[in-house]
Write a protein that holds these residues in place. Structure first.
Motif, PDB file in Angstrom:
ATOM      1  N   GLY A  42     -90.214  41.694   6.361  1.00  0.00           N
ATOM      2  CA  GLY A  42     -91.309  40.961   7.041  1.00  0.00           C
ATOM      3  C   GLY A  42     -92.401  41.135   6.027  1.00  0.00           C
ATOM      4  N   MET A  43     -92.615  42.476   5.452  1.00  0.00           N
ATOM      5  CA  MET A  43     -93.839  42.488   4.535  1.00  0.00           C
ATOM      6  C   MET A  43     -94.066  41.725   3.264  1.00  0.00           C
ATOM      7  N   TRP A  44     -92.936  41.011   3.052  1.00  0.00           N
ATOM      8  CA  TRP A  44     -92.857  40.148   2.019  1.00  0.00           C
ATOM      9  C   TRP A  44     -93.779  38.933   2.299  1.00  0.00           C
ATOM     10  N   GLN A  45     -93.523  38.376   3.480  1.00  0.00           N
ATOM     11  CA  GLN A  45     -94.296  37.355   3.981  1.00  0.00           C
ATOM     12  C   GLN A  45     -95.774  37.572   4.247  1.00  0.00           C
ATOM     13  N   PHE A  69     -95.561  40.091  13.198  1.00  0.00           N
ATOM     14  CA  PHE A  69     -94.423  39.536  12.692  1.00  0.00           C
ATOM     15  C   PHE A  69     -93.702  38.739  13.824  1.00  0.00           C
ATOM     16  N   LEU A  70     -93.262  37.386  13.546  1.00  0.00           N
ATOM     17  CA  LEU A  70     -92.712  36.559  14.535  1.00  0.00           C
ATOM     18  C   LEU A  70     -91.273  36.314  14.346  1.00  0.00           C
ATOM     19  N   GLU A  71     -91.002  35.575  13.393  1.00  0.00           N
ATOM     20  CA  GLU A  71     -89.541  35.134  12.948  1.00  0.00           C
ATOM     21  C   GLU A  71     -89.199  35.654  11.583  1.00  0.00           C
ATOM     22  N   GLN A  72     -87.922  35.865  11.379  1.00  0.00           N
ATOM     23  CA  GLN A  72     -87.478  36.506  10.300  1.00  0.00           C
ATOM     24  C   GLN A  72     -87.205  34.932   9.384  1.00  0.00           C
ATOM     25  N   VAL A  73     -87.231  35.555   7.806  1.00  0.00           N
ATOM     26  CA  VAL A  73     -87.298  34.504   6.881  1.00  0.00           C
ATOM     27  C   VAL A  73     -85.598  34.783   6.189  1.00  0.00           C
ATOM     28  N   TRP A  74     -85.187  33.635   6.075  1.00  0.00           N
ATOM     29  CA  TRP A  74     -83.825  33.711   5.585  1.00  0.00           C
ATOM     30  C   TRP A  74     -83.629  33.111   4.157  1.00  0.00           C
ATOM     31  N   PRO A  75     -82.531  33.388   3.522  1.00  0.00           N
ATOM     32  CA  PRO A  75     -82.453  32.658   1.979  1.00  0.00           C
ATOM     33  C   PRO A  75     -82.305  31.321   2.367  1.00  0.00           C
ATOM     34  N   GLY A  76     -83.118  30.552   1.450  1.00  0.00           N
ATOM     35  CA  GLY A  76     -83.177  28.989   1.593  1.00  0.00           C
ATOM     36  C   GLY A  76     -84.365  28.590   2.328  1.00  0.00           C
ATOM     37  N   ASP A  77     -85.083  29.401   3.207  1.00  0.00           N
ATOM     38  CA  ASP A  77     -86.276  28.968   3.655  1.00  0.00           C
ATOM     39  C   ASP A  77     -87.417  28.730   2.703  1.00  0.00           C
ATOM     40  N   VAL A  97    -116.651  36.686   7.506  1.00  0.00           N
ATOM     41  CA  VAL A  97    -115.684  35.780   8.374  1.00  0.00           C
ATOM     42  C   VAL A  97    -114.385  36.455   8.709  1.00  0.00           C
ATOM     43  N   ASP A  98    -114.089  36.039   9.886  1.00  0.00           N
ATOM     44  CA  ASP A  98    -112.707  36.243  10.308  1.00  0.00           C
ATOM     45  C   ASP A  98    -111.919  34.932  10.344  1.00  0.00           C
ATOM     46  N   VAL A  99    -110.583  35.285   9.805  1.00  0.00           N
ATOM     47  CA  VAL A  99    -109.720  34.286   9.499  1.00  0.00           C
ATOM     48  C   VAL A  99    -108.406  34.647  10.022  1.00  0.00           C
ATOM     49  N   GLU A 100    -107.876  33.577  10.414  1.00  0.00           N
ATOM     50  CA  GLU A 100    -106.278  33.452  10.788  1.00  0.00           C
ATOM     51  C   GLU A 100    -105.392  32.790   9.952  1.00  0.00           C
ATOM     52  N   LEU A 101    -104.363  33.739   9.457  1.00  0.00           N
ATOM     53  CA  LEU A 101    -103.729  33.234   8.387  1.00  0.00           C
ATOM     54  C   LEU A 101    -102.140  32.964   8.806  1.00  0.00           C
ATOM     55  N   THR A 102    -101.536  32.160   8.255  1.00  0.00           N
ATOM     56  CA  THR A 102    -100.279  31.704   8.971  1.00  0.00           C
ATOM     57  C   THR A 102     -99.094  31.532   7.710  1.00  0.00           C
ATOM     58  N   VAL A 112     -95.105  34.659  10.277  1.00  0.00           N
ATOM     59  CA  VAL A 112     -95.916  36.141  10.254  1.00  0.00           C
ATOM     60  C   VAL A 112     -97.519  35.197  10.640  1.00  0.00           C
ATOM     61  N   THR A 113     -98.349  36.040  11.592  1.00  0.00           N
ATOM     62  CA  THR A 113     -99.714  35.417  11.552  1.00  0.00           C
ATOM     63  C   THR A 113    -100.260  36.976  11.163  1.00  0.00           C
ATOM     64  N   VAL A 114    -101.493  36.494  10.564  1.00  0.00           N
ATOM     65  CA  VAL A 114    -102.540  37.688  10.124  1.00  0.00           C
ATOM     66  C   VAL A 114    -104.012  37.233  10.465  1.00  0.00           C
ATOM     67  N   TRP A 115    -104.503  38.481  11.004  1.00  0.00           N
ATOM     68  CA  TRP A 115    -105.958  38.023  11.368  1.00  0.00           C
ATOM     69  C   TRP A 115    -106.705  38.982  10.418  1.00  0.00           C
ATOM     70  N   ALA A 116    -107.571  38.603   9.691  1.00  0.00           N
ATOM     71  CA  ALA A 116    -108.549  39.393   8.626  1.00  0.00           C
ATOM     72  C   ALA A 116    -109.973  39.067   8.745  1.00  0.00           C
TER      73      ALA A 116
END
Length: 132
Positions: A42-45, A69-77, A97-102, A112-116
């Motif tokens: 998950g940390m890759w995403q 972390f929300l969904e797994q990422v599979w080969p081919g994604d 600034v606060d940002v939401e990243l997806t 993955v969703t990130v708030w930064a």
């Protein structure tokens, strides 16, 4: 856009991070754990989103980074990173600034969703111009 994701991508990230859990590269191990195939750490995403955000706003400007972390990422994604500013304000004498990243999978599912929070350089400064 990143992808299609490969097991090589997963293993490269594992080597860089030191997380060599075989569930992310060994077919038999992953299947034995009930998964159809190895899947990404998950940390890759999250790192893809981190790079996206720091390319946009500057690594030196990060003040906070929170991950879900929300969904797994599979080969081919195929993954698409995006972000939006959700709040602008002054704090501790800095424009922030606060940002939401997806990170979205090609299915439309959120991996993955990130708030930064980032400092925004003042207009006209060398720092602002280096990221503009």
């Amino acid at each position: 856009m990143v992808g299609p994701a490969t097991r090589t991508d997963f293993v490269r990230y594992q080597g860089a991070s030191g997380d060599m859990n075989p569930i992310h590269h060994d077919e038999e191990f992953a299947k034995g754990a009930g998964f159809p195939t190895p899947f990404a750490v998950g940390m890759w995403q999250a790192s893809l989103l981190g790079t996206y955000a720091t390319d946009w706003l500057g690594a030196e400007n990060v003040r906070n980074f929170r991950i879900r972390f929300l969904e797994q990422v599979w080969p081919g994604d195929t993954l698409t990173c995006s972000g939006e500013v959700t709040k602008q304000y002054l704090q501790d004498g800095e424009r922030r600034v606060d940002v939401e990243l997806t990170c979205l999978r090609q299915t439309g599912g959120k991996a993955v969703t990130v708030w930064a929070t980032f400092v925004v350089p003042e207009p006209g400064t060398d720092q602002e111009n280096s990221h503009g």
